[in-house]
Motif scaffolding. Structure first.
Motif, PDB file in Angstrom:
ATOM      1  N   LEU B 118     -11.440   4.941   2.958  1.00  0.00           N
ATOM      2  CA  LEU B 118     -11.121   3.716   3.690  1.00  0.00           C
ATOM      3  C   LEU B 118     -11.152   3.998   5.186  1.00  0.00           C
ATOM      4  O   LEU B 118     -10.875   5.110   5.630  1.00  0.00           O
ATOM      5  N   SER B 119     -11.475   2.952   5.928  1.00  0.00           N
ATOM      6  CA  SER B 119     -11.461   3.114   7.374  1.00  0.00           C
ATOM      7  C   SER B 119     -10.015   3.275   7.839  1.00  0.00           C
ATOM      8  O   SER B 119      -9.097   2.686   7.292  1.00  0.00           O
ATOM      9  N   LEU B 120      -9.835   4.103   8.858  1.00  0.00           N
ATOM     10  CA  LEU B 120      -8.477   4.356   9.345  1.00  0.00           C
ATOM     11  C   LEU B 120      -7.830   3.077   9.851  1.00  0.00           C
ATOM     12  O   LEU B 120      -6.636   2.885   9.725  1.00  0.00           O
ATOM     13  N   ASP B 304     -15.043   5.887  12.934  1.00  0.00           N
ATOM     14  CA  ASP B 304     -13.686   5.567  12.536  1.00  0.00           C
ATOM     15  C   ASP B 304     -12.711   5.596  13.707  1.00  0.00           C
ATOM     16  O   ASP B 304     -11.788   4.794  13.770  1.00  0.00           O
ATOM     17  N   VAL B 305     -12.916   6.529  14.619  1.00  0.00           N
ATOM     18  CA  VAL B 305     -11.949   6.667  15.713  1.00  0.00           C
ATOM     19  C   VAL B 305     -12.330   5.860  16.949  1.00  0.00           C
ATOM     20  O   VAL B 305     -11.576   5.815  17.899  1.00  0.00           O
ATOM     21  N   CYS B 306     -13.509   5.222  16.923  1.00  0.00           N
ATOM     22  CA  CYS B 306     -13.940   4.506  18.126  1.00  0.00           C
ATOM     23  C   CYS B 306     -13.024   3.307  18.390  1.00  0.00           C
ATOM     24  O   CYS B 306     -12.919   2.405  17.572  1.00  0.00           O
ATOM     25  N   PRO B 307     -12.361   3.309  19.553  1.00  0.00           N
ATOM     26  CA  PRO B 307     -11.408   2.224  19.821  1.00  0.00           C
ATOM     27  C   PRO B 307     -12.087   0.880  20.084  1.00  0.00           C
ATOM     28  O   PRO B 307     -11.438  -0.152  20.014  1.00  0.00           O
ATOM     29  N   VAL B 308     -13.396   0.911  20.402  1.00  0.00           N
ATOM     30  CA  VAL B 308     -14.072  -0.359  20.659  1.00  0.00           C
ATOM     31  C   VAL B 308     -15.094  -0.683  19.564  1.00  0.00           C
ATOM     32  O   VAL B 308     -16.017  -1.475  19.768  1.00  0.00           O
ATOM     33  N   SER B 309     -14.925  -0.022  18.408  1.00  0.00           N
ATOM     34  CA  SER B 309     -15.722  -0.320  17.211  1.00  0.00           C
ATOM     35  C   SER B 309     -17.232  -0.251  17.401  1.00  0.00           C
ATOM     36  O   SER B 309     -17.973  -1.105  16.915  1.00  0.00           O
TER      37      SER B 309
END
Lengths: 142, 355
Positions: B118-120, B304-309
């Motif tokens: 699952l995505s974080l 997954d960790v990219c804050p701006v998707s």
């Protein structure tokens, strides 16, 4: 007023032992070629970090030439083989991202090949002239 | 192939096996995914804590391969440790060992056929509930949905996880795995690793992959397309931090070398009359692609960790597919294969250089 002719700016990474000496020979021999190449001397063509090439192109160079000793002639024995793989890799990444791969060229030029140096610079310049300026230059907010 | 059957759920089966290995002094610790208030990777040497193991949970708080490499980089463990990793994490760990960032000694690898995680962002709330209800379709990360390498190749013990409820088969893939179980588990059966059951999953993944590539069409991006995708990048470099292959402690892009002084800005302004801030985001992403794509295992942590998707992982996976094909290289497949740019052949790419 007549529009000024487009003169490409080509960043040339020349290896100290072969290609730079080849360029020197071309100069000493007074061979004529377009004044488009901005030479940067590196100790070996394998010193050229992919980021150098990327920086040059993103900051508006029209093309990048990487030149080194012929395969088998590297002063450090195998440097140019690594360069060759690296250039193949960079070209593949560029290709996959829709960037122009033919603005990057690799050439083997030995110290005695002043004429070849002139030919490489002339044909590369001609090719870039036909292609036109690097479109990245037109991208204002990069 | 020899196999061990345990009439329990996969997690419980792994726990049981690890407990008995531990009691028999075959292993001294376990590195795996744990759950205690939250999911995390951990190394545990206290048997009491084995009940907190959740090795096959569909969660990836970090790339376990990278986490393990940090622990084994300077020296391998002095005692045998069992390691449970997802296939992509295991491949990443192998790549890191080629890059001299990890030691494989004294590690026993257990892996399983991965259904994706699952995505974080997805599991931030009601984490337990969402994990319990995770199925193959909902909330899985894009990189997992298009992953074709979900069957582990190089582990000592492999769990197919397709047996249904409360039945688990553990296949023994290597001699080391066999040695490990000697004298502990005596009722081994002979069974084939049934890959037919997996082929339908693979086909589905391949279809999804193909569809994604069709929509993405990276080869048509060019600079405008790249700005379209990466333009909203805030230059936080989290993708590199999370990436198992981006191992440099001091990244070039974080270093002072990459800081542009006023001269550079002035030159840029003179040339374009404008400057984007933060600057150098496209440079960073293409640069990182050239650096890591040959070893990219497609784990998807970067997305997954990219804050701006930004779909970083999807684009990297696409580019990596092509660069890896160029050298016929599959990261983590075989320890004997060198990373392509660290080696060469005398006769290859001969058209290059003849310009």
């Amino acid at each position: 007023m007549e529009e000024q002719e487009f003169l490409p700016r080509i960043i040339g990474f020349l290896c100290n032992w072969c290609s730079y000496a080849g360029a020197d020979l071309a100069g000493v021999s007074r061979l004529q070629m377009p004044p488009t190449l901005i030479p940067i001397r590196v100790m070996c063509s394998s010193r050229v970090d992919p980021l150098f090439i990327l920086t040059a192109l993103l900051r508006g160079a029209d093309a990048v030439l990487v030149a080194g000793c012929h395969p088998g002639d590297c002063h450090y024995q195998y440097g140019n083989y690594y360069t060759r793989r690296r250039i193949a890799l960079i070209k593949k990444v560029f290709d996959q991202l829709g960037l122009e791969t033919d603005r990057l060229r690799l050439a083997w030029i030995s110290a005695s090949e002043g004429g070849r140096f002139r030919d490489v610079v002339t044909t590369f310049t001609q090719h870039i002239k036909e292609k036109g300026p690097n479109p990245i230059k037109k991208e204002i907010f990069l | 192939m020899k196999a061990l059957k345990i009439a329990k759920s996969p997690d419980d089966a792994i726990k049981e096996l690890l407990s008995s290995l531990f009691e028999n002094q075959k292993i001294k610790g376990v590195f795996s995914l744990f759950y205690d208030q939250d999911y995390f990777y951990g190394l545990v040497t206290d048997k009491e804590l084995f009940n907190k193991l959740t090795p096959t949970a569909p969660v990836m708080p970090a790339n376990g391969g990278k986490m393990l490499s940090r622990l084994t980089m300077i020296e391998p463990p002095a005692v045998p440790i069992a390691v449970v990793l997802k296939p992509c994490e295991l491949r990443a760990f192998y790549e890191l060992s080629k890059l001299e960032q990890a030691n494989l000694e004294n590690l026993i690898f257990i892996s399983f056929v991965c259904a994706g995680v699952l995505s974080l962002k997805e599991i931030k709330n009601n984490i337990e509930e969402k994990v319990a209800n995770a199925n193959q379709k909902q909330g899985l990360r894009e990189c997992c949905q298009l992953c074709e390498n979900f069957v582990p190749e190089n582990a000592d013990l492999i769990l197919p996880l397709i047996d249904g409820d409360n039945k688990t088969t553990i296949f023994i893939k290597t001699e080391r795995g066999e040695e490990l179980l000697q004298g502990i588990e005596n009722n081994l059966v002979e069974e084939d690793f049934d890959s037919a059951k997996l082929s339908s999953i693979k086909e589905e993944r391949s279809r999804y992959r193909e569809k994604t590539w069709q929509n993405l069409k990276t080869e048509n991006l060019g600079i405008p397309g790249l700005i379209d995708i990466f333009g909203r990048c805030i230059n936080c470099h989290a993708c590199g931090r999370a990436c198992p292959i981006c191992y440099c402690n001091l990244c070039y892009f974080d270093s002072a070398d990459n800081d542009s002084g006023p001269r550079v800005y002035e030159a840029e302004l003179e040339r374009r009359g404008a400057l984007r801030a933060p600057s150098g985001t496209i440079f960073y992403h293409i640069g990182r692609m050239i650096h890591v794509s040959l070893s990219c295992v497609g784990c998807g942590m970067c997305s997954d960790v990219c804050p701006v998707s930004i779909p970083v992982g999807t684009i990297f996976t696409r580019v990596a597919e092509e660069t890896q094909r160029l050298f016929n290289y599959v990261p983590g497949r075989n320890l004997e294969e060198k990373i392509p740019i660290s080696t060469f052949e005398i006769k290859e790419f001969e058209e290059l250089g003849e310009a």
